[in-house]
Design an enzyme around this catalytic site. Structure first.
Site, PDB file in Angstrom:
ATOM      1  N   HIS A  79      86.322 -78.062  38.944  1.00  0.00           N
ATOM      2  CA  HIS A  79      85.271 -79.072  38.520  1.00  0.00           C
ATOM      3  C   HIS A  79      85.346 -78.775  36.986  1.00  0.00           C
ATOM      4  O   HIS A  79      85.987 -78.385  36.354  1.00  0.00           O
ATOM      5  CB  HIS A  79      83.757 -78.745  38.978  1.00  0.00           C
ATOM      6  CG  HIS A  79      83.411 -77.389  38.608  1.00  0.00           C
ATOM      7  ND1 HIS A  79      83.941 -76.165  39.075  1.00  0.00           N
ATOM      8  CD2 HIS A  79      81.988 -76.845  37.868  1.00  0.00           C
ATOM      9  CE1 HIS A  79      83.286 -75.132  38.281  1.00  0.00           C
ATOM     10  NE2 HIS A  79      82.067 -75.513  37.862  1.00  0.00           N
ATOM     11  N   HIS A 123      83.171 -78.094  34.528  1.00  0.00           N
ATOM     12  CA  HIS A 123      82.267 -77.486  33.606  1.00  0.00           C
ATOM     13  C   HIS A 123      83.129 -76.565  32.488  1.00  0.00           C
ATOM     14  O   HIS A 123      84.308 -76.485  32.971  1.00  0.00           O
ATOM     15  CB  HIS A 123      81.435 -76.250  34.438  1.00  0.00           C
ATOM     16  CG  HIS A 123      80.247 -76.824  34.701  1.00  0.00           C
ATOM     17  ND1 HIS A 123      79.454 -76.196  35.829  1.00  0.00           N
ATOM     18  CD2 HIS A 123      79.331 -77.741  34.169  1.00  0.00           C
ATOM     19  CE1 HIS A 123      78.254 -76.935  35.901  1.00  0.00           C
ATOM     20  NE2 HIS A 123      78.221 -77.924  34.993  1.00  0.00           N
ATOM     21  N   ASP A 167      83.777 -73.517  31.438  1.00  0.00           N
ATOM     22  CA  ASP A 167      84.214 -72.213  31.567  1.00  0.00           C
ATOM     23  C   ASP A 167      85.254 -72.341  32.710  1.00  0.00           C
ATOM     24  O   ASP A 167      85.911 -71.249  33.011  1.00  0.00           O
ATOM     25  CB  ASP A 167      83.149 -71.388  32.457  1.00  0.00           C
ATOM     26  CG  ASP A 167      82.411 -71.785  33.554  1.00  0.00           C
ATOM     27  OD1 ASP A 167      82.252 -72.947  33.559  1.00  0.00           O
ATOM     28  OD2 ASP A 167      82.014 -70.784  34.326  1.00  0.00           O
ATOM     29  N   HIS A 168      85.716 -73.637  33.189  1.00  0.00           N
ATOM     30  CA  HIS A 168      86.808 -73.810  34.246  1.00  0.00           C
ATOM     31  C   HIS A 168      87.865 -74.673  33.708  1.00  0.00           C
ATOM     32  O   HIS A 168      88.916 -74.763  34.186  1.00  0.00           O
ATOM     33  CB  HIS A 168      86.317 -74.344  35.413  1.00  0.00           C
ATOM     34  CG  HIS A 168      85.167 -73.614  36.303  1.00  0.00           C
ATOM     35  ND1 HIS A 168      85.867 -72.818  37.425  1.00  0.00           N
ATOM     36  CD2 HIS A 168      84.077 -73.407  36.035  1.00  0.00           C
ATOM     37  CE1 HIS A 168      84.606 -72.204  37.751  1.00  0.00           C
ATOM     38  NE2 HIS A 168      83.781 -72.122  37.072  1.00  0.00           N
ATOM     39  N   HIS A 188      77.454 -78.179  44.392  1.00  0.00           N
ATOM     40  CA  HIS A 188      77.360 -77.781  42.981  1.00  0.00           C
ATOM     41  C   HIS A 188      76.320 -78.557  42.211  1.00  0.00           C
ATOM     42  O   HIS A 188      75.992 -79.621  42.727  1.00  0.00           O
ATOM     43  CB  HIS A 188      78.577 -77.275  41.973  1.00  0.00           C
ATOM     44  CG  HIS A 188      78.368 -76.677  41.287  1.00  0.00           C
ATOM     45  ND1 HIS A 188      77.641 -75.545  40.812  1.00  0.00           N
ATOM     46  CD2 HIS A 188      79.070 -76.505  39.757  1.00  0.00           C
ATOM     47  CE1 HIS A 188      77.731 -74.956  39.930  1.00  0.00           C
ATOM     48  NE2 HIS A 188      78.410 -75.514  38.943  1.00  0.00           N
ATOM     49  N   ASP A 234      82.819 -73.533  42.197  1.00  0.00           N
ATOM     50  CA  ASP A 234      81.261 -73.064  42.195  1.00  0.00           C
ATOM     51  C   ASP A 234      80.540 -73.770  43.275  1.00  0.00           C
ATOM     52  O   ASP A 234      80.685 -75.172  43.427  1.00  0.00           O
ATOM     53  CB  ASP A 234      80.463 -73.538  40.733  1.00  0.00           C
ATOM     54  CG  ASP A 234      81.281 -72.575  39.587  1.00  0.00           C
ATOM     55  OD1 ASP A 234      82.178 -71.891  39.917  1.00  0.00           O
ATOM     56  OD2 ASP A 234      80.835 -72.602  38.639  1.00  0.00           O
ATOM     57  N   HIS A 243      84.132 -64.965  40.229  1.00  0.00           N
ATOM     58  CA  HIS A 243      83.010 -65.509  39.147  1.00  0.00           C
ATOM     59  C   HIS A 243      81.516 -64.697  39.408  1.00  0.00           C
ATOM     60  O   HIS A 243      80.464 -65.208  39.862  1.00  0.00           O
ATOM     61  CB  HIS A 243      82.581 -66.910  39.955  1.00  0.00           C
ATOM     62  CG  HIS A 243      82.011 -68.135  39.151  1.00  0.00           C
ATOM     63  ND1 HIS A 243      80.808 -68.164  38.997  1.00  0.00           N
ATOM     64  CD2 HIS A 243      82.664 -68.818  38.029  1.00  0.00           C
ATOM     65  CE1 HIS A 243      80.331 -69.167  38.074  1.00  0.00           C
ATOM     66  NE2 HIS A 243      81.803 -69.441  37.547  1.00  0.00           N
TER      67      HIS A 243
END
Length: 312
Positions: free
Chosen positions: A63, A65, A67-68, A140, A211, A269
């Site tokens: 996805h 976000h 942090d990914h 998510h 996530d 995670h």
């Protein structure tokens, strides 16, 4: 096959855990590596491993976000300077191509290799004669996908003694029989591959989830998996936060593995709220639900060999 965790944290990086990135090392199977997510500073983590960026042929993004994905522009650029020439394919949700393209246009970045994009939707996103990858949307706070990687059945072992009894000489004919081809000997005798090979061997199944809240899609993707990689951002005491933020607890992750009748699960995670001395408790709680539970740390390496998962 090996799984090497480059970043196992949630949200922001911490001293103990970088943001999300996981390498599926298929060096024995196809001579390449697949990367799942690419959080900030992933290329820095790679410098501390034996991974060669040019060996990474596919990147699967769960996805969008930060942090990914925030490590993608830097990694893709550096791959050019590190001898990368082969095509790299990136799989991810709608909007990923637009974001990367804009980053390169604004920064005047030029790649020395072809870059391909596959916009992920539910269903088969990749298939060849070795592997099939299926994606399914999770639950998510924005579109997020999990990936199920299935290795297709492997050729059965060649029964050399039986082949010799049937008159097959040493040399290339044995290789053809092992690869499923029938061969004709000099005297005209036909030796059939199934006569001299054992039954095909089942390939491995790895499910890598992004996530997600505890949901049915996670269990569907994880059905009978040999290994599940599942987020465990929260624990029992913070379960009230998990669903609100679109995440899972360690207990919920273990429940997915149990209900899917999987063999092993690796917790990933992990929130920075958990300090090193908290981790054993997180792991023990999950083990009460599903005994074959492991905890990933940055640089952890897990090897799948002879139908067994081993942490190095």
């Amino acid at each position: 096959m090996q799984l090497q965790f480059l970043g196992t944290g949630a949200g922001m990086p911490s001293k103990e855990r970088n943001t999300s990135a996981l390498a599926l090392k298929l060096l024995d199977e196809r001579g390449t590596i697949w990367l799942f997510d690419c959080g900030e500073a992933t290329q820095h983590r790679i410098l501390h491993t034996s991974i060669r960026p040019r060996k990474i042929e596919k990147i699967f993004i769960t996805h969008l976000h930060g942090d990914h994905i925030f490590g993608l522009p830097g990694f893709l650029s550096s791959r050019s300077f590190l001898g990368g020439e082969d095509t790299l394919t990136i799989y991810g949700p709608k909007g990923l191509k637009e974001w990367i393209t804009a980053s390169f246009e604004i920064s005047k970045t030029h790649l020395t290799y072809p870059l391909e994009f596959v916009e992920v939707q539910e269903g088969i996103v990749f298939e060849d004669d070795q592997f099939i990858v299926v994606a399914k949307e999770l639950e998510h706070v924005l579109p997020c996908y999990g990936y199920r990687i299935e290795q297709k059945p492997l050729p059965g072992e060649l029964l050399i003694e039986k082949a010799r009894e049937l008159g097959v000489p040493k040399g290339p004919l044995l290789g053809k029989l092992k690869n499923g081809e029938n061969v004709t000997l000099e005297n005209g005798t036909v030796v059939y591959s199934e006569e001299v090979t054992a039954a095909p061997k089942k390939g491995f199944i790895v499910t890598i989830l992004g996530d997600t809240k505890y949901c049915e899609s996670s269990k569907t993707l994880s059905k009978d998996a040999d290994i599940i990689v599942h987020e465990a951002t929260f624990d029992h005491d913070t379960a009230h936060l998990a669903a609100s933020y679109g995440h899972s607890t360690n207990i919920e992750a273990a429940m997915v593995a149990r209900d899917a009748e999987a063999k092993n699960i690796i917790l990933n995670h992990i929130s920075a709220r958990f300090l090193p001395h908290d981790l054993q408790s997180l792991l023990n709680e999950a083990k009460e639900i599903f005994p074959n539970t492991f905890m990933a740390n940055d640089f952890s390496v897990f090897t799948w060999k002879n139908d067994e998962l081993m942490e190095e």
